[in-house]
Write a protein that holds these residues in place. Structure first.
Motif, mmCIF file in Angstrom:
data_model
loop_
_atom_site.group_PDB
_atom_site.id
_atom_site.type_symbol
_atom_site.label_atom_id
_atom_site.label_comp_id
_atom_site.label_asym_id
_atom_site.label_seq_id
_atom_site.Cartn_x
_atom_site.Cartn_y
_atom_site.Cartn_z
ATOM 1 N N GLU A 52 -3.504 -0.429 9.644
ATOM 2 C CA GLU A 52 -5.392 -0.471 10.752
ATOM 3 C C GLU A 52 -5.592 0.474 11.527
ATOM 4 O O GLU A 52 -6.543 1.339 11.514
ATOM 5 N N ARG A 53 -4.527 0.963 12.471
ATOM 6 C CA ARG A 53 -4.776 2.129 13.376
ATOM 7 C C ARG A 53 -4.890 3.212 11.847
ATOM 8 O O ARG A 53 -5.108 4.194 13.273
ATOM 9 N N TYR A 54 -4.174 3.655 11.202
ATOM 10 C CA TYR A 54 -3.875 5.194 10.611
ATOM 11 C C TYR A 54 -5.219 5.618 9.974
ATOM 12 O O TYR A 54 -6.270 4.124 9.548
ATOM 13 N N ARG A 55 -5.295 7.028 10.425
ATOM 14 C CA ARG A 55 -6.267 7.642 10.216
ATOM 15 C C ARG A 55 -6.032 8.286 9.104
ATOM 16 O O ARG A 55 -7.735 9.084 8.576
ATOM 17 N N PRO B 52 0.884 6.635 13.777
ATOM 18 C CA PRO B 52 -0.314 7.094 13.952
ATOM 19 C C PRO B 52 -1.173 8.689 13.390
ATOM 20 O O PRO B 52 -1.492 8.624 13.050
ATOM 21 N N ASP B 53 -0.208 9.317 13.602
ATOM 22 C CA ASP B 53 -0.215 10.930 13.221
ATOM 23 C C ASP B 53 0.137 11.465 12.249
ATOM 24 O O ASP B 53 -0.209 12.300 11.706
ATOM 25 N N HIS C 287 -7.065 5.131 -0.296
ATOM 26 C CA HIS C 287 -8.166 6.279 -0.587
ATOM 27 C C HIS C 287 -7.950 6.744 -1.828
ATOM 28 O O HIS C 287 -9.007 7.329 -3.159
ATOM 29 N N GLU D 112 -10.310 2.043 -1.561
ATOM 30 C CA GLU D 112 -12.141 2.214 -0.100
ATOM 31 C C GLU D 112 -12.728 2.907 -0.299
ATOM 32 O O GLU D 112 -13.086 3.055 -1.544
#
Length: 498
Positions: free
Chosen positions: A125-128, A179-180, A207, A240
């Motif tokens: 959820e938090r992953y960008r 997260p990074d 993706h 996605e």
């Protein structure tokens, strides 16, 4: 960039909130965990400090939905904690554990495996960053290894370790996703794609999704190639918006696979030699020990040197290359990195074997790891090798089929039954002479006719020495077993020095 300290994967506060657990022993104020592990094996493969998830076998089996949980198996990883505590940041437990330091952080939850699944979902959820999903009957690990090495050196990458690709394994791998991180590459097995509650790809949300190969694996779920293709194509359901599906053009059921992908993908890239391929392999020619590959993509031609001249691995390189471009990385930079890719050693590696006495044989080195399924697959590969339509059709005729078999590890109480169960596929494989290594293989020997059995060894050097004297021109030798806690993995190298 990778020089900066990575952000913590989990803080104490986040862990309590997401797992809905209770700290039995609170961690100190600036405590953090950089990974989540379920077993000692993974502690060496993921960044420290690690948070350990303790559970018993039955809890795991319920979440994995093992079709036949082994009633005789009753290990409990809570019992490992006292011996591992010095190497850990803390643990998620179902109940208090004896023998721990009074300040060892413990988070108590109702169901530790469910807690880990929740952490996986929250991390996603938090992953960008970008996420790639990889599935297929074979070729997953090598495709991931190639793709990882094609990424820019400064990219932060998190990948599946130890083929942990099951319905618990995929979220477990996500639970260690920081997260990074820039690119996360996840391997997904059939079991994680056919679940009745929807495929795990819905949670992983790639993706880019790659299917490496469609073949019949010996599972009870898939009875036909079409059904296997249907299960594997479920990886696309989680794409996605605008995601890219990558499919090789040599597979059976290609049209079925492309149609399935088109329902959810922003783009479907077919990769291969066919005229319709979007990522088209124009040709390959030998160069050094490897081969040069020419690819046309988006109206431009690229060429790279791949270090191994194996058809399957070269194909995996084209899929990895396509995925890299689909993620927006520079194709020319990827071509420059291709000669340096490191493959998982000893994965179905077919090579010529020439002994000092001049014998010319063929070695199938599959000594990286072993489970019942891959043992059966290796035996089937040997059976079909050199026969029309088989794994090595077009190869020289085979004189004798010989197997050097090592034990399968981590079977606990099922070890005896599982090793004995290999007798049927072995008898069916056309293998005429079987040499064994490792204690558990004695069970298989008891099931085999004496006429097929060569000696049993506990030493790799002695086993290789025996084979050196036994081999004749035209022999096909399979080396298949697990190198975990044993010298079995030395055998292929020792054979090359005969």
């Amino acid at each position: 960039g990778a020089s900066a300290t990575p952000e913590p994967v989990w803080t104490a506060e986040a862990l309590q909130r997401i797992t809905r657990g209770q700290w039995l022993v609170e961690p100190p104020p600036d405590w953090l965990a950089r990974s989540v592990v379920r077993g000692p094996k993974h502690m060496e493969l993921l960044p420290a400090p690690a948070l350990f998830v303790a559970s018993d076998y039955q809890t795991l089996a319920a979440h994995e939905r093992y079709s036949r949980p082994r009633s005789t198996v009753n290990w409990d990883r809570h019992l490992l904690l006292p011996g591992l505590q010095d190497q850990l940041a803390g643990a998620i437990v179902q109940h208090p554990v004896e023998g721990l330091a009074p300040d060892f952080p413990l988070l108590q939850v109702e169901d530790p495996i469910r807690a880990m699944l929740r952490l996986g979902a929250a991390a996603r959820e938090r992953y960008r960053g970008l996420l790639v999903g990889v599935t297929g009957t074979v070729g997953k690990s090598s495709t991931i290894a190639i793709l990882r090495d094609l990424l820019p050196a400064q990219a932060r990458v998190h990948t599946t370790i130890d083929n942990y690709n099951s319905r618990v394994g995929v979220p477990a791998m996500l639970a260690s996703l920081g997260p990074d991180v820039d690119v996360c590459i996840l391997e997904m097995a059939q079991s994680s794609l056919w679940m009745d509650r929807g495929p795990i790809s819905l949670m992983a949300r790639p993706h880019v999704a790659i299917v490496t190969e469609i073949g019949l694996s010996q599972t009870r779920q898939a009875v036909s190639v079409e059904q296997t293709a249907e299960y594997k194509s479920r990886i696309f359901l989680g794409l996605e918006p605008g995601g890219v599906a990558i499919v090789p053009d040599h597979i059976p059921c290609l049209l079925q696979m492309v149609q399935a992908a088109a329902r959810t993908a922003g783009a479907v890239w077919v990769v291969g030699r066919g005229p319709q391929a979007d990522v088209r392999v124009l040709g390959t020619e030998p160069e050094g020990h490897g081969c040069r590959v020419h690819i046309a993509l988006r109206g431009r031609t690229h060429s790279y040197l791949f270090p191994v001249a194996s058809e399957g691995l070269v194909r995996n390189s084209t899929l990895s290359f396509a995925a890299l471009v689909a993620m927006g990385f520079d194709p020319e930079a990827a071509c420059a990195r291709m000669p340096g890719v490191r493959l998982p050693a000893s994965v179905m590696h077919v090579q010529a074997l020439r002994t000092e006495s001049g014998v010319q044989a063929t070695l199938i080195d599959d000594s990286w790891n072993a489970e019942v399924m891959s043992m059966r697959n290796a035996m089937a590969f040997v059976r079909d090798y050199g026969r029309a339509g088989g794994g090595g059709s077009g190869a020289a005729p085979v004189a004798r089929r010989i197997a050097m078999l090592g034990r399968i590890v981590n079977l606990d109480h099922a070890a005896e039954a599982m090793h004995r169960s290999l007798a049927a596929p072995l008898l069916d494989s056309g293998i005429e002479h079987v040499v064994t290594h490792g204690q558990e293989m004695r069970w298989l020997r008891e099931e085999m006719p004496a006429s097929m059995l060569g000696p049993h060894f506990e030493s790799a050097a002695e086993a290789a020495g025996y084979l050196g004297a036994f081999l004749r021109d035209g022999d096909l030798l399979l080396v298949k077993g697990d190198r975990d806690r044993s010298d079995f993995g030395d055998i292929p190298e020792l054979l090359q020095k005969l």
